[in-house]
Design a protein around this motif. Sequence first.
Motif, mmCIF file in Angstrom:
data_model
loop_
_atom_site.group_PDB
_atom_site.id
_atom_site.type_symbol
_atom_site.label_atom_id
_atom_site.label_comp_id
_atom_site.label_asym_id
_atom_site.label_seq_id
_atom_site.Cartn_x
_atom_site.Cartn_y
_atom_site.Cartn_z
ATOM 1 N N ALA A 38 0.814 -1.215 0.000
ATOM 2 C CA ALA A 38 0.000 0.000 0.000
ATOM 3 C C ALA A 38 0.855 1.276 0.000
ATOM 4 N N ASN A 41 2.838 1.722 -3.201
ATOM 5 C CA ASN A 41 1.975 2.214 -4.288
ATOM 6 C C ASN A 41 1.775 3.724 -4.166
ATOM 7 N N TYR A 107 -2.042 -13.767 1.288
ATOM 8 C CA TYR A 107 -0.701 -13.339 1.704
ATOM 9 C C TYR A 107 0.188 -14.509 2.115
ATOM 10 N N ARG A 109 3.222 -13.708 4.154
ATOM 11 C CA ARG A 109 4.033 -12.618 4.712
ATOM 12 C C ARG A 109 4.239 -12.821 6.221
ATOM 13 N N ARG A 171 -7.049 -4.450 6.809
ATOM 14 C CA ARG A 171 -6.717 -5.779 6.255
ATOM 15 C C ARG A 171 -7.060 -6.811 7.311
ATOM 16 N N GLY A 257 -5.228 -1.347 -5.565
ATOM 17 C CA GLY A 257 -4.327 -0.207 -5.743
ATOM 18 C C GLY A 257 -5.055 1.094 -6.006
ATOM 19 N N ASP A 260 -4.921 3.488 -2.985
ATOM 20 C CA ASP A 260 -3.618 4.123 -2.803
ATOM 21 C C ASP A 260 -3.415 5.220 -3.854
ATOM 22 N N ASP A 296 -0.947 -3.619 -9.183
ATOM 23 C CA ASP A 296 -1.334 -2.688 -8.122
ATOM 24 C C ASP A 296 -0.883 -1.252 -8.391
HETATM 25 O O1 LIG Z 1 -2.899 -5.651 0.876
HETATM 26 C C1 LIG Z 1 -1.747 -5.326 1.115
HETATM 27 O O2 LIG Z 1 -1.223 -5.611 2.176
HETATM 28 C C2 LIG Z 1 -0.939 -4.583 0.169
HETATM 29 O O3 LIG Z 1 -0.206 -3.743 0.610
HETATM 30 C C3 LIG Z 1 -1.082 -4.888 -1.297
HETATM 31 C C4 LIG Z 1 -1.736 -3.879 -2.207
HETATM 32 O O4 LIG Z 1 -0.751 -3.394 -3.091
HETATM 33 C C5 LIG Z 1 -2.447 -2.749 -1.543
HETATM 34 O O5 LIG Z 1 -3.080 -3.201 -0.408
HETATM 35 C C6 LIG Z 1 -3.463 -2.102 -2.437
HETATM 36 O O6 LIG Z 1 -4.315 -1.265 -1.685
HETATM 37 P P1 LIG Z 1 -5.685 -0.598 -2.180
HETATM 38 O O7 LIG Z 1 -5.310 0.656 -2.905
HETATM 39 O O8 LIG Z 1 -6.425 -0.281 -0.929
HETATM 40 O O9 LIG Z 1 -6.390 -1.564 -3.074
#
Ligand SMILES: O=C(O)C(=O)C[C@H](O)[C@H](O)COP(=O)(O)O
Length: 318
Positions: A38, A41, A107, A109, A171, A257, A260, A296
């Motif tokens: 996030a 991005n 994920y 992670r 999340r 993405g 973001d 993303d």
């Molecule tokens: O989910 C995660 O942990 C991430 O970081 C991966 C993604 O690249 C972003 O979450 C996208 O975020 P949105 O703009 O809210 O769709």
Amino acid sequence: MPPSFSVFTIGDALITFNPSQTGPMRYVPQFERKVGGAELNFAIGCSRLGLRSKWVSRLGKDEFGRYIYNFVRGEGVNTEDVHFVEGYPTSLNFKEIREDGSGKTFYYRYQSPILTLAPNDITEEMLEGINLVHITGVFLAVDPKNLEIAKRVLEIAKQKHITVSMDPNIRLKLWTIEEARKAYFELFPYVDILLTGLDEIKLILDSSSEEDFVNLAKRYNIDQLVIKDGANGSRVYYRGIWFQKEAFAVKPVDTVGAGDGFDAGYIYGYLHDLHMEERLAFANGVGALVTTVSGDNEGLPYLEEVWSFIRNEAVIER
Ligand SMILES: O=C(O)C(=O)C[C@H](O)[C@H](O)COP(=O)(O)O
């Protein structure tokens, strides 16, 4: 020369695997390796719009970590406070995408390199010359100690009179809503601009009442409460007034993405003092353009692309 502004963000990066076809992930035979995260991005989005953009992170000392590093540097993001760490593999994210562009994420992670970042890694010098700090809930969710890191960043930001924006980016695969709420409410006193999804603010406050939204802004002195509602557009509560702007009609292929991208667009508009409605239109435009490209951050537009898109100008590209 137009003014040049600098933004700062901090967070985890992922190798993102985009599916070669839509539908349940278990049937997808091939994936394309991309980059996500996030805050990353957001940093790329700001850089493409012409802002100076700094991203603080830790990456695995592995092939994927090196790829992310090169990718982000190639986008002109300042990576002087991004370091490689041994023994913590770069995190992975496999995506599932449906026909309408919406999706799910899976994920991998568990030992993210960002776990090695400590509060005293944050120094005042890192925020030298910064105009805006952007924090998101993904960074907070990855590791409980990241709340302390975020607080240290925000303390320094306040001392230096740097504007603070925050996106809760809930999340629920990384933490519970109770844990998320506790962290957000600790940070709200620092926040000047809250960029939240409508579904997110409802979850955070456990309420759909407009009055409760406004009371949150008033209680914590949040200057701009920005609510993103996807295809229904966005609005901002600012000094007692709601401003709103409808979304642009696009055919999305991948909506991940977009939030973001919206944030990067809004922050560009804030730093350049665009009028509230134009600021929302600009941010909606960036978010919409992100959804038209798979990945993303590949769809994050350059400045002139946003203006021609929102002004509906015909561009001859051949
Ligand atoms: O989910 C995660 O942990 C991430 O970081 C991966 C993604 O690249 C972003 O979450 C996208 O975020 P949105 O703009 O809210 O769709």
